[in-house]
Design a protein around this motif. Structure first.
Motif, PDB file in Angstrom:
ATOM      1  N   TYR A  14       0.767  -1.146   0.097  1.00  7.37           N
ATOM      2  CA  TYR A  14      -0.120  -0.176  -0.019  1.00  7.37           C
ATOM      3  C   TYR A  14       0.800   1.216  -0.023  1.00  7.37           C
ATOM      4  N   LEU A  15       1.665   1.427   0.923  1.00  4.51           N
ATOM      5  CA  LEU A  15       2.839   2.418   0.837  1.00  4.51           C
ATOM      6  C   LEU A  15       3.489   2.788  -0.460  1.00  4.51           C
ATOM      7  N   LEU A  26       2.275   1.757  -3.388  1.00 10.83           N
ATOM      8  CA  LEU A  26       1.616   2.050  -4.425  1.00 10.83           C
ATOM      9  C   LEU A  26       1.034   3.735  -4.166  1.00 10.83           C
ATOM     10  N   TYR A  27       0.901   4.246  -2.868  1.00  7.91           N
ATOM     11  CA  TYR A  27       0.428   5.306  -2.544  1.00  7.91           C
ATOM     12  C   TYR A  27       1.715   6.522  -2.963  1.00  7.91           C
ATOM     13  N   TYR A  28       2.791   6.187  -2.777  1.00  6.97           N
ATOM     14  CA  TYR A  28       4.095   6.992  -3.020  1.00  6.97           C
ATOM     15  C   TYR A  28       4.270   7.104  -4.812  1.00  6.97           C
TER      16      TYR A  28
END
Length: 562
Positions: free
Chosen positions: A556-557, A559-561
């Motif tokens: 998730y991290l 993909l978020y960045y």
């Protein structure tokens, strides 16, 4: 003082009265109620109206137009004479269904809104299906189910079109519509399916001949003619109806010429004759609309007469194929005479009802300079004389001697045939009473020297062609494939093929997935120690869950960045 209620309700009430009465009381109701409805139709004042509120819409249950009165009149007359014909032979189920069918047809003619029209339309479908079922044979049951399926399709299309039209316009009024949207097109399609427009016309020749001798007579009168009435009100002058009607005319002629079954010949001629009416509606002038209305009136009478004669033959001999019949004029003289009069009327022979109605449609095409339409209608008139005017009476009553010597049918059947035979001739000789009730003023004169000579020439050469080609016209044991073959044979077989393919694909997929899962389990499960193999198998369940949460959080991290 006349009670202002829809006359069709009297006939519908008759369906329930006939169900609970027997003997003389049933016969009185069978004959008296149609006459009462006929009196009501012409006793109601012109301003008679009955409206009720249905949500935000006005439902007009009683709103007769001039056209509606003509159709209601002939429907009531048909119910009366049909009742006489069916008096001794029809079952109570058939009589009740026929009255429900006829009453709802009259209800359509008095409807002033699309909602009540649709309700009557669906009651007609149920009543007519029950008429076919009442024959009580295996073939009638199968034909009735196909008939119901086709009319369920027609009703569904019509219902969607009406709902869409009301939603778009805010009006449920049953009046002239223009083809300016899909809703109006769907309404038109719903009407045309019930009118027997190809490719959705095979239901007529499929279902009608499977009904009883009297049931077939009732069926011939109402469904297609209520559709003609609906087209007259909603789509007069719609030019697309001209080629559709012409196609119906020749479609009916060709299939009728190919047929061996006497009642199927006459069923296909219904499609043919309705085609003339549809052409008149498409032309849309006052003369053309008068012609379509008058021809619908005349058609109901002479078509019922033809089917009565065919029904009488079936009732007396048990046979309906032309190849099994012939020579019946020797023992069935009255049936032969009445059948021949009906054949002449459908052929527009001078001094019969067909002559004074069909010619109005042809003349309107000429007056509008639709030369190609006029030539097609003239050619079609010759074709009608070939298949219904000569072929049907010739092969059934004359030609070879089949050796059958049945007598004329029971007196009630004879009386019904004589009544309609007299009406056919009376309308042909004295057309003015019919012309006087048509929706527009009639200035047309059918009996002119030019018209008489032209029609006699047409019929003469058509008759000459028939007898010159008689060896080719000889009937054999044949079956004509129509569009109904698609939903009777092709679709069921296609569905079976698709089902078999889907089952095979499903079984193959199931086998593959099962094999894959089994192999995966064998690689990751120790059967001897009865525990899974691998890194995660060594961890406690809580530890495993922590690892997966960490993995998901990391993904998730990332993909978020990104």
């Amino acid at each position: 003082m006349m009670i202002e209620i829809p006359p069709g309700w009297i006939i519908i009430a008759g369906a329930f009265i006939l169900a609970i009465t027997r003997g003389m009381l049933q016969k009185i109701a069978m004959l008296g109620l149609p006459l009462l409805a006929l009196v009501m139709i012409w006793s109601l004042p012109e301003e008679a109206s009955w409206q009720i509120q249905f949500f935000d819409y006005q439902i007009s249950l009683l709103e007769f137009t001039a056209t509606g009165k003509v159709f209601a009149t002939v429907f009531a007359l048909m119910t009366f004479v049909g009742g006489i014909f069916a008096m001794r032979t029809a079952s109570t189920l058939e009589l009740c269904a026929a009255f429900l069918y006829a009453g709802s047809a009259i209800g359509v003619t008095s409807s002033g809104d699309l909602i009540s029209l649709f309700v009557y339309w669906e009651i007609m479908a149920l009543g007519s299906t029950a008429v076919v079922l009442a024959a009580g044979t295996v073939n009638s049951y199968k034909a009735a189910m196909r008939y119901l399926l086709m009319h369920a399709f027609s009703g569904s299309v019509l219902m969607v079109g009406i709902a869409w039209h009301i939603y778009g316009t805010g009006s449920a009024e049953f009046s002239q519509l223009s083809l300016d949207g899909p809703a109006q097109w769907m309404i038109l399609i719903g009407f045309l399916v019930n009118a027997g427009a190809p490719p959705f016309s095979a239901w007529i020749a499929d279902a009608y001949p499977e009904a009883s001798p009297s049931g077939c007579v009732f069926l011939s009168a109402f469904t297609t003619k209520t559709s003609v009435f609906a087209l007259l009100i909603a789509f007069p002058g719609t030019e697309i109806l001209i080629p559709i009607g012409c196609f119906m005319i020749f479609y009916g002629i060709i299939y009728a010429l190919l047929e061996n079954d006497a009642r199927r010949i006459l069923s296909y001629s219904i499609v043919n004759q309705v085609g003339f009416m549809v052409v008149g509606i498409g032309i849309g002038t006052e003369m053309a609309l008068n012609g379509a209305t008058a021809h619908a009136f005349a058609h109901i009478v002479y078509k019922a007469l033809l089917l009565m004669s065919a029904g009488a033959v079936l009732y007396q001999t048990g046979k309906r194929r032309c190849s099994d019949l012939g020579g019946l004029y020797q023992s069935m003289p009255l049936t032969t005479i009445c059948g021949t009069i009906g054949a002449l009327a459908i052929s527009s022979f001078p001094f019969t009802s067909g002559f004074i109605s069909k010619s109005m449609i042809s003349s309107s095409a000429a007056y509008e300079h639709l030369t190609w339409v006029w030539f097609l209608l003239a050619a079609a008139s010759a074709g009608v004389f070939l298949h219904a005017g000569i072929k049907y009476p010739w092969f059934v009553f004359f030609q070879k001697d089949s050796g059958l010597r049945p007598s004329d049918p029971p007196k009630n059947m004879q009386i019904a045939m004589v009544i309609f035979a007299v009406v056919c001739i009376a309308l042909g000789v004295f057309p003015q009473p019919l012309y006087d009730i048509l929706p527009f003023t009639v200035e047309y004169v059918p009996y002119t020297a030019d018209h008489l000579v032209t029609q006699f020439q047409l019929l003469l050469f058509a008759g000459l062609a028939f007898f010159l080609l008689l060896p080719m016209m000889k009937r054999t044991e044949t079956i004509s494939l129509d569009f109904d073959w698609v939903y009777r044979r092709l679709l069921p077989r296609g569905w079976s093929f698709v089902t078999a393919v889907v089952c095979r694909v499903y079984c193959a997929t199931q086998k593959t997935v099962t094999s894959l899962l089994s192999n995966t389990l064998q690689k990751h499960y120790d059967r001897e120690q009865e525990k899974p193999l691998g890194y995660f198998a060594k961890l406690w369940p809580t530890e495993t869950m922590v690892v997966w949460v960490a993995v998901l959080l990391a993904v998730y991290l990332v993909l978020y960045y990104i």
